[in-house]
Motif scaffolding. Structure first.
Motif: not given
Length: 362
Positions: A102-105, A114-122, A127-129, A263-264
């Protein structure tokens, strides 16, 4: 198993608002004077006080109404043995072809925190957790909690003021001379911060040989029986202030969202400029307009235990009100205090106003 000597440098290093980490040596000396074995840390927050009680060999129940905080409690208080391995870390930071990410953030929070690359990281790591599944449930719950611990702390340390109360990414990105904040910390990658806090979380895990647990309840829903001592560190409310920071869900709604990632999206208040969660006021146990009744209820509820409020001078209700209500419910009351400085507090130069107070009812 109580430790003869406690190294306070090895405690959680969170930048959580109102954390009592710097006060732990003083709290330790105060707790040592009391006779108790079972303890409830009812507003557990960063977990620092619960961790102290665990180090002291007490049977600790960490509680916090916010889900993300209770996950921190599960990671470092309830968890007695499990740590994240190098393979776990590799999986958490990698991309798994079997996961539908999912790419919610990335989509929802663009330009807010956060910066775009940081949102992708989050998005990727969260998702992995969520999709960790290669351990038995009794182990997996602690593995996930440790990973969330690192995720939450990494997210906090990269935020101006370590809060999510405002849409203020420009504080990081504007090319201006700064006289506050830590740009070096902000500019470090999420990977660096995450690794640091994974190592910290692993190092915090130890077996106290006493039953410890983490719960996620309102203070008013907890069964009050069975605790020798109840410690309550409520949000600080002032008469002459809007008290935005006393509502922790408003300040940390982004971390709460991470903790319930799938659910966010359905829980976001889309009318708020910084995409807070819906009903943040309804979920707050400490409202200014009912604060006197709240303290009365808490004192009555926990009157069979040693009851300690961690408080601050000139809050509402007053210290005298709390003492009087405790005495009316059969308590002998003692107060202890010491000067304390808070980050970003304009009263820090006033030693009379900046005193931390323990109100102890026996």
């Amino acid at each position: 198993m109580a430790l003869d000597k406690i190294d306070f440098k090895q405690f959680p290093t969170t930048r959580y608002q109102g954390s009592k980490r710097k006060m732990l040596p003083w709290l330790h000396e105060s707790f040592k004077e009391l006779k108790f074995h079972t303890a409830l840390d009812a507003c557990g927050g960063s977990g620092s006080v619960s961790y102290l009680l665990k180090k002291m060999g007490k049977s600790v129940t960490y509680n916090d109404k916010l889900l993300f905080n209770s996950i921190i409690g599960k990671a470092i208080i309830e968890n007695q043995q499990y740590q994240l391995t190098e393979n776990d870390l590799k999986d958490l930071k990698g991309t798994n072809p079997d996961i539908d990410y999912k790419k919610l953030i990335e989509k929802k929070f663009k330009g807010i925190y956060y910066l775009p690359k940081e949102n992708k990281w989050l998005d990727k790591v969260t998702n992995n957790i969520v999709n960790m599944n290669h351990y038995k449930p009794n182990v997996l719950q602690y593995k996930k909690a440790l990973a969330y611990y690192a995720l939450f702390q990494a997210s906090l340390i990269k935020r101006p003021f370590n809060l999510f109360h405002r849409k203020n990414l420009e504080i990081r990105t504007n090319d201006v001379e700064r006289n506050f904040g830590n740009k070096t910390t902000w500019d470090k990658s999420f990977d660096e911060h995450f690794l640091k806090f994974v190592n910290e979380a692993n190092n915090l895990v130890f077996d106290s040989r006493q039953e410890c647990k983490a719960t996620n309840q309102s203070l008013f829903d907890i069964d009050p029986y069975g605790y020798d001592l109840v410690y309550i560190d409520p949000p600080y409310i002032r008469k002459d202030s809007p008290n935005e920071s006393s509502n922790y869900l408003k300040c940390y709604h982004f971390l709460e969202g991470l903790s319930m990632y799938h659910e966010w999206e359905n829980l976001i208040d889309n009318d708020s400029i910084n995409l807070r969660l819906l009903n943040t006021e309804m979920q707050n146990d400490f409202k200014k307009e009912t604060i006197l009744e709240t303290f009365e209820k808490l004192i009555i509820k926990y009157r069979d235990s040693i009851l300690i409020f961690s408080y601050k001078m000139y809050g509402t209700p007053s210290i005298n009100f709390i003492k009087k209500t405790m005495k009316a419910n059969g308590k002998k009351v003692t107060t202890l205090s010491q000067p304390y400085k808070y980050a970003l507090n304009h009263q820090n130069g006033d030693s009379a106003k900046n005193r931390e107070v323990l109100i102890i009812g026996y």
